[in-house]
Design a protein around this motif. Structure first.
Motif, PDB file in Angstrom:
ATOM      1  N   PRO A 167       0.822  -1.214   0.000  1.00  0.00           N
ATOM      2  CA  PRO A 167       0.000   0.000   0.000  1.00  0.00           C
ATOM      3  C   PRO A 167       0.859   1.268   0.000  1.00  0.00           C
ATOM      4  O   PRO A 167       1.917   1.312   0.628  1.00  0.00           O
ATOM      5  CB  PRO A 167      -0.801  -0.102   1.302  1.00  0.00           C
ATOM      6  N   SER A 168       0.355   2.304  -0.678  1.00  0.00           N
ATOM      7  CA  SER A 168       0.980   3.626  -0.614  1.00  0.00           C
ATOM      8  C   SER A 168       0.603   4.272   0.722  1.00  0.00           C
ATOM      9  O   SER A 168      -0.276   3.774   1.446  1.00  0.00           O
ATOM     10  CB  SER A 168       0.463   4.493  -1.763  1.00  0.00           C
TER      11      SER A 168
ATOM     12  N   SER B 166      -3.019   5.039   0.605  1.00  0.00           N
ATOM     13  CA  SER B 166      -3.834   3.856   0.906  1.00  0.00           C
ATOM     14  C   SER B 166      -3.816   3.571   2.399  1.00  0.00           C
ATOM     15  O   SER B 166      -4.852   3.243   2.994  1.00  0.00           O
ATOM     16  CB  SER B 166      -3.336   2.647   0.120  1.00  0.00           C
TER      17      SER B 166
ATOM     18  N   THR C 178      -6.141   6.142   4.060  1.00  0.00           N
ATOM     19  CA  THR C 178      -7.578   6.035   3.758  1.00  0.00           C
ATOM     20  C   THR C 178      -8.155   4.651   4.035  1.00  0.00           C
ATOM     21  O   THR C 178      -9.360   4.499   4.166  1.00  0.00           O
ATOM     22  CB  THR C 178      -7.855   6.360   2.281  1.00  0.00           C
TER      23      THR C 178
ATOM     24  N   HIS D  25      -7.963   2.311   1.765  1.00  0.00           N
ATOM     25  CA  HIS D  25      -8.435   1.845   0.466  1.00  0.00           C
ATOM     26  C   HIS D  25      -7.259   1.530  -0.451  1.00  0.00           C
ATOM     27  O   HIS D  25      -6.316   2.322  -0.553  1.00  0.00           O
ATOM     28  CB  HIS D  25      -9.329   2.909  -0.192  1.00  0.00           C
ATOM     29  N   HIS D  26      -7.335   0.411  -1.143  1.00  0.00           N
ATOM     30  CA  HIS D  26      -6.284  -0.016  -2.056  1.00  0.00           C
ATOM     31  C   HIS D  26      -6.210   0.902  -3.277  1.00  0.00           C
ATOM     32  O   HIS D  26      -7.228   1.402  -3.749  1.00  0.00           O
ATOM     33  CB  HIS D  26      -6.537  -1.458  -2.526  1.00  0.00           C
TER      34      HIS D  26
ATOM     35  N   ALA E  15      -5.271   3.914  -3.723  1.00  0.00           N
ATOM     36  CA  ALA E  15      -5.964   5.173  -3.436  1.00  0.00           C
ATOM     37  C   ALA E  15      -5.220   6.411  -3.913  1.00  0.00           C
ATOM     38  O   ALA E  15      -5.809   7.488  -3.979  1.00  0.00           O
ATOM     39  CB  ALA E  15      -6.217   5.288  -1.933  1.00  0.00           C
ATOM     40  N   ARG E  16      -3.965   6.287  -4.245  1.00  0.00           N
ATOM     41  CA  ARG E  16      -3.198   7.458  -4.671  1.00  0.00           C
ATOM     42  C   ARG E  16      -3.806   8.012  -5.964  1.00  0.00           C
ATOM     43  O   ARG E  16      -4.072   7.250  -6.897  1.00  0.00           O
ATOM     44  CB  ARG E  16      -1.753   7.050  -4.882  1.00  0.00           C
TER      45      ARG E  16
ATOM     46  N   PRO F 151     -11.669   4.179  -5.237  1.00  0.00           N
ATOM     47  CA  PRO F 151     -11.027   3.345  -4.212  1.00  0.00           C
ATOM     48  C   PRO F 151     -11.940   3.017  -3.025  1.00  0.00           C
ATOM     49  O   PRO F 151     -11.912   1.897  -2.519  1.00  0.00           O
ATOM     50  CB  PRO F 151      -9.817   4.178  -3.783  1.00  0.00           C
TER      51      PRO F 151
ATOM     52  N   GLN G  49     -14.083  -0.221  -3.122  1.00  0.00           N
ATOM     53  CA  GLN G  49     -13.312  -1.443  -3.364  1.00  0.00           C
ATOM     54  C   GLN G  49     -14.065  -2.722  -3.009  1.00  0.00           C
ATOM     55  O   GLN G  49     -13.876  -3.754  -3.649  1.00  0.00           O
ATOM     56  CB  GLN G  49     -11.975  -1.383  -2.615  1.00  0.00           C
TER      57      GLN G  49
ATOM     58  N   ASN H 241      -1.893  -7.705  -1.115  1.00  0.00           N
ATOM     59  CA  ASN H 241      -0.572  -7.149  -1.416  1.00  0.00           C
ATOM     60  C   ASN H 241       0.513  -8.166  -1.097  1.00  0.00           C
ATOM     61  O   ASN H 241       0.334  -9.010  -0.219  1.00  0.00           O
ATOM     62  CB  ASN H 241      -0.317  -5.883  -0.589  1.00  0.00           C
TER      63      ASN H 241
ATOM     64  N   ALA I   3       2.308  -0.087   4.595  1.00  0.00           N
ATOM     65  CA  ALA I   3       2.314   1.094   3.729  1.00  0.00           C
ATOM     66  C   ALA I   3       3.661   1.810   3.775  1.00  0.00           C
ATOM     67  O   ALA I   3       4.251   1.972   4.853  1.00  0.00           O
ATOM     68  CB  ALA I   3       1.202   2.052   4.150  1.00  0.00           C
TER      69      ALA I   3
END
Length: 195
Positions: free
Chosen positions: A31-32, A35, A38, A40-41, A43-44, A65, A68, A80, A85
């Motif tokens: 995840p970023s 993500s 938030t 949420h996958h 999400a960026r 996102p 999802q 993932n 993250a």
């Protein structure tokens, strides 16, 4: 979202969107920070996963996102390779990818999706120790699931356009539909009509 809020999301783990027997389980690298913040996958804002998923025919409209969980309705899910993250995937150690590959294998064996689609060929290579893997279907299977390496939809992956990614994701969609059709035909009683 403020830079402080994003930094506070470092190392957060967001829940998978999963169920048993999915058509395709998409597997991100990790995840970023967006993500992580938030929950949420993909999400960026620059990530192209959601537009590519729609353009390739996996979803009838482009999901956001925060929508999802609707993926499950279409027999799709998200996990993932590495759960935590980070700001960039290059912050992850090779050992984390290998351990992530081991945990992913256990998850796939338990959930038994038809296809595992790893979004990022470099992540696939590292997680599964297959240095020469290329984009597309792989020889490896896990617990009956076929594997496919897809281009990473990150906005940083500039040499793949949305259109080119949608074509590759579309190849996977067609293969998943073909596999599902074969399974239905196997399950249909001999001489009986499919419904």
């Amino acid at each position: 979202m403020s830079p402080e809020e994003l930094q506070a999301a470092r190392d957060h783990v967001i829940p998978d969107v999963i169920a048993g027997g999915l058509r395709v389980l998409f597997c991100g690298i990790n995840p970023s920070l967006m993500s992580g913040a938030t929950g949420h996958h993909f999400a960026r804002p620059g990530n192209r996963f959601w537009p590519v998923l729609h353009r390739s025919g996996f979803t009838p409209r482009q999901l956001k996102p925060y929508e999802q969980d609707e993926l499950l309705v279409y027999g799709l899910g998200i996990t993932n390779v590495v759960a935590r993250a980070t700001a960039r995937a290059d912050e992850l150690a090779a050992e984390e990818f290998r351990e992530g590959g081991r945990l992913l294998t256990e998850k796939v064996e338990r959930l038994r999706p038809q296809w595992l689609a790893v979004v990022g060929v470099t992540a696939y290579r590292t997680a599964f120790g297959e240095r020469k893997a290329q984009i597309g279907p792989q020889e490896r299977t896990i617990g009956g699931a076929r594997l496919w390496a897809l281009p990473n939809p990150s906005g940083l992956n500039a040499h793949w356009s949305v259109q080119a990614m949608a074509q590759e994701y579309g190849r996977l969609r067609a293969a998943a539909e073909d596999s599902a059709g074969k399974q239905r035909r196997k399950a249909a009683p001999e001489g009986g009509a499919e419904r």
